[in-house]
Design a protein around this motif. Structure first.
Motif, PDB file in Angstrom:
ATOM      1  N   PHE A 405      22.305   1.354   0.370  1.00  0.00           N
ATOM      2  CA  PHE A 405      22.349   0.182  -0.494  1.00  0.00           C
ATOM      3  C   PHE A 405      23.603  -0.668  -0.291  1.00  0.00           C
ATOM      4  O   PHE A 405      24.069  -1.325  -1.204  1.00  0.00           O
ATOM      5  N   GLY A 406      24.153  -0.639   0.933  1.00  0.00           N
ATOM      6  CA  GLY A 406      25.264  -1.528   1.237  1.00  0.00           C
ATOM      7  C   GLY A 406      26.595  -0.851   1.411  1.00  0.00           C
ATOM      8  O   GLY A 406      27.613  -1.518   1.581  1.00  0.00           O
ATOM      9  N   THR A 407      26.628   0.478   1.363  1.00  0.00           N
ATOM     10  CA  THR A 407      27.842   1.239   1.655  1.00  0.00           C
ATOM     11  C   THR A 407      27.558   2.106   2.860  1.00  0.00           C
ATOM     12  O   THR A 407      26.566   2.830   2.872  1.00  0.00           O
ATOM     13  N   ASP A 408      28.418   2.076   3.838  1.00  0.00           N
ATOM     14  CA  ASP A 408      28.113   2.755   5.095  1.00  0.00           C
ATOM     15  C   ASP A 408      28.531   4.230   5.064  1.00  0.00           C
ATOM     16  O   ASP A 408      29.336   4.673   5.863  1.00  0.00           O
ATOM     17  N   SER A 459      24.991  12.805  -5.333  1.00  0.00           N
ATOM     18  CA  SER A 459      23.973  13.649  -5.967  1.00  0.00           C
ATOM     19  C   SER A 459      22.661  13.731  -5.202  1.00  0.00           C
ATOM     20  O   SER A 459      21.886  14.669  -5.395  1.00  0.00           O
ATOM     21  N   GLY A 460      22.367  12.721  -4.370  1.00  0.00           N
ATOM     22  CA  GLY A 460      21.070  12.657  -3.703  1.00  0.00           C
ATOM     23  C   GLY A 460      19.979  12.074  -4.569  1.00  0.00           C
ATOM     24  O   GLY A 460      18.819  11.995  -4.145  1.00  0.00           O
ATOM     25  N   ASN A 461      20.317  11.628  -5.780  1.00  0.00           N
ATOM     26  CA  ASN A 461      19.327  11.039  -6.689  1.00  0.00           C
ATOM     27  C   ASN A 461      19.251   9.530  -6.435  1.00  0.00           C
ATOM     28  O   ASN A 461      19.979   8.744  -7.038  1.00  0.00           O
ATOM     29  N   TYR A 462      18.374   9.135  -5.542  1.00  0.00           N
ATOM     30  CA  TYR A 462      18.256   7.732  -5.161  1.00  0.00           C
ATOM     31  C   TYR A 462      17.413   6.966  -6.177  1.00  0.00           C
ATOM     32  O   TYR A 462      16.284   7.369  -6.479  1.00  0.00           O
ATOM     33  N   PRO A 463      17.920   5.845  -6.699  1.00  0.00           N
ATOM     34  CA  PRO A 463      17.127   5.045  -7.634  1.00  0.00           C
ATOM     35  C   PRO A 463      16.016   4.259  -6.951  1.00  0.00           C
ATOM     36  O   PRO A 463      15.087   3.806  -7.614  1.00  0.00           O
ATOM     37  N   VAL A 464      16.137   4.060  -5.640  1.00  0.00           N
ATOM     38  CA  VAL A 464      15.115   3.392  -4.826  1.00  0.00           C
ATOM     39  C   VAL A 464      14.842   4.292  -3.633  1.00  0.00           C
ATOM     40  O   VAL A 464      15.762   4.907  -3.085  1.00  0.00           O
ATOM     41  N   ALA A 465      13.585   4.377  -3.219  1.00  0.00           N
ATOM     42  CA  ALA A 465      13.236   5.244  -2.099  1.00  0.00           C
ATOM     43  C   ALA A 465      14.002   4.836  -0.847  1.00  0.00           C
ATOM     44  O   ALA A 465      14.086   3.651  -0.527  1.00  0.00           O
TER      45      ALA A 465
END
Length: 478
Positions: A405-408, A459-465
């Motif tokens: 999401f915009g962080t590398d 955490s690995g809990n992605y809000p978007v796939a």
């Protein structure tokens, strides 16, 4: 494990801030370009590879952009050739492989309705699918950015609807991921933020002009008064009538990138009303409670580590001191495209104050460890300067997952915390102890504010796939 962490990994351990955007509507002809220049200068920390601006003079758009820092790309002669009443600007960082002038922003496109200019901070997760769809219907791309994909989508919708803001509203359900966006048409300046609110975007007022920026520090530098944040899922239109807000559907929980508070944003900025400086100090106080140690001195790694170090010192009672001297004329280490250049930049950028650390047990605060190479060099420098012990404290949890999401944040195989235990990382750094901020305490860093955030890289809990393949994100990153 030291040779594995420090020898085989080709990059240093700092993250990439992808972009910063700045826009102004309603300034005098000769002030617009200078205000954008100042705003981009304030946002230089968000992207140091390339920059540019596009200025609209009664419907005629002029632009200038190139590789390099704001002070390198622009000068007085160039700014005076960019008169206009509104404009947008952009500072950029890209990953290796996308570092080319064609990808600099703002993008300026001419189509049947006139000229469309766009500046974007964030990263889409479905770029590959959208690009393939557009190419199959005849689109020809000049860049490898997802910003150009959005430009085509907006232009196509604009042909079939009554306004640019309506075109932006129509494409928002189709584009997935993170975007804080500025779109300039012949008569309007439009700001939009994705429904999850991954990246910050604020509104300011400068006399009779409206200003949009990635951070409030850019409003301060041009003398604009902070009005409010653009809300997640909101479209804000600045035109001759003033400001108009259009709301779109948003999820129940938004997802501001927590790393804006930890590292990305300038300490003099406020995000969602919370001072970045205060949040960083609070992270240090939390670390002092979670990972206490007997020591003589607390120091911070410039810049974001300094604020956390002050908080650690306050909570622990261990004196704070200046352990590193920073060369402010060297850009952040990760902006160097080749590894040898990165290594040279680390040595050029920081030097140890030997008189401060000699004979001391030192607590060193830093914001993160990605691959571990830079942290190991800093510990080595401190011990060479005479520090008897170096205890490393990190004001974020361990990185365990990549960011889309915009962080590398790189793929998992390159993350030291995935491949090594805490003790192994500590030994590889040459440190006497190592402590990370605990994941469950991130909300404490927000000083009691009710701010929803994304912590997927921890955490690995992605809000978007996530994208369907790593190639999707690697090829089309800003």
């Amino acid at each position: 494990m030291m040779s594995d962490l420090q020898g085989s990994l080709p990059f240093d351990n700092k993250l990439h801030e992808e972009c910063g955007i700045f826009g102004v509507f309603g300034c005098d002809d000769q002030e617009t370009a200078y205000n954008i220049y100042s705003g981009l200068f304030a946002l230089q920390h968000r992207g140091q590879e390339s920059c540019g601006m596009a200025v609209n003079n009664n419907g005629v758009v002029s632009s200038h952009k190139d590789m390099g820092l704001v002070s390198d790309v622009f000068n007085k002669d160039i700014l005076e050739k960019l008169p206009g009443q509104m404009g947008i600007g952009h500072v950029r960082y890209s990953t290796t492989g996308c570092s080319m002038r064609e990808n600099t922003q703002p993008l300026v496109l001419k189509y049947i309705k006139g000229t469309l200019s766009i500046a974007h901070n964030g990263n889409l997760t479905n770029t590959a699918e959208l690009r393939d769809e557009l190419e199959r219907t005849g689109a020809i791309f000049q860049t490898t950015t997802d910003s150009e994909v959005m430009s085509y989508l907006i232009a196509r919708e604009r042909v079939n609807c009554g306004s640019v803001e309506e075109a932006v509203r129509r494409i928002m359900p189709r584009i997935q991921g993170a975007y804080s966006l500025l779109v300039m048409s012949p008569r309007k300046l439009i700001a939009a933020r994705d429904p999850h609110g991954f990246r910050p975007l604020v509104i300011g007022q400068l006399e009779n002009a409206w200003v949009f920026a990635s951070e409030t520090c850019a409003l301060d530098v041009v003398g604009a008064v902070y009005v409010r944040d653009v809300e997640p899922g909101e479209i804000v239109v600045a035109d001759e009538r003033g400001l108009t807000s259009i709301k779109t559907e948003t999820p129940e929980k938004t997802s501001l990138c927590i790393f804006e508070y930890i590292y990305f944003a300038r300490p003099d900025s406020q995000i969602n009303g919370l001072s970045v400086y205060e949040a960083r100090q609070e992270s240090g106080r939390i670390l002092a409670r979670q990972h206490p140690v007997e020591a003589d001195l607390v120091i911070g790694v410039p810049e974001s580590g300094i604020d956390a170090a002050i908080g650690y010192s306050q909570a622990s009672g261990i004196p704070y001191g200046k352990g590193f001297v920073k060369n402010n004329y060297v850009g952040r280490t990760f902006i160097k495209p080749q590894q040898k250049q990165r290594e040279n930049a680390v040595r050029l950028k920081l030097n140890v104050l030997g008189n401060t650390v000699r004979g001391k047990r030192v607590v060193m605060l830093d914001d993160s460890i990605v691959r571990g190479t830079t942290s190991a060099r800093l510990v080595h420098m401190l011990k060479n300067a005479g520090a008897t012990e170096v205890h490393v404290r990190i004001s974020s949890p361990p990185f365990l997952w990549p960011c889309y999401f915009g962080t590398d944040v790189p793929e998992r195989s390159q993350l030291s915390a995935v491949r090594n235990s805490l003790d192994e990382i500590c030994r590889s750094l040459g440190a006497d102890s190592l402590g990370y901020l605990e994941l469950d305490s991130l909300h404490e860093m927000l000083c009691g504010r009710e701010i929803d955030y994304c912590d997927a890289c921890f955490s690995g809990n992605y809000p978007v796939a996530p994208p369907k393949s790593e190639a999707s994100i690697d090829q089309f990153v800003k």
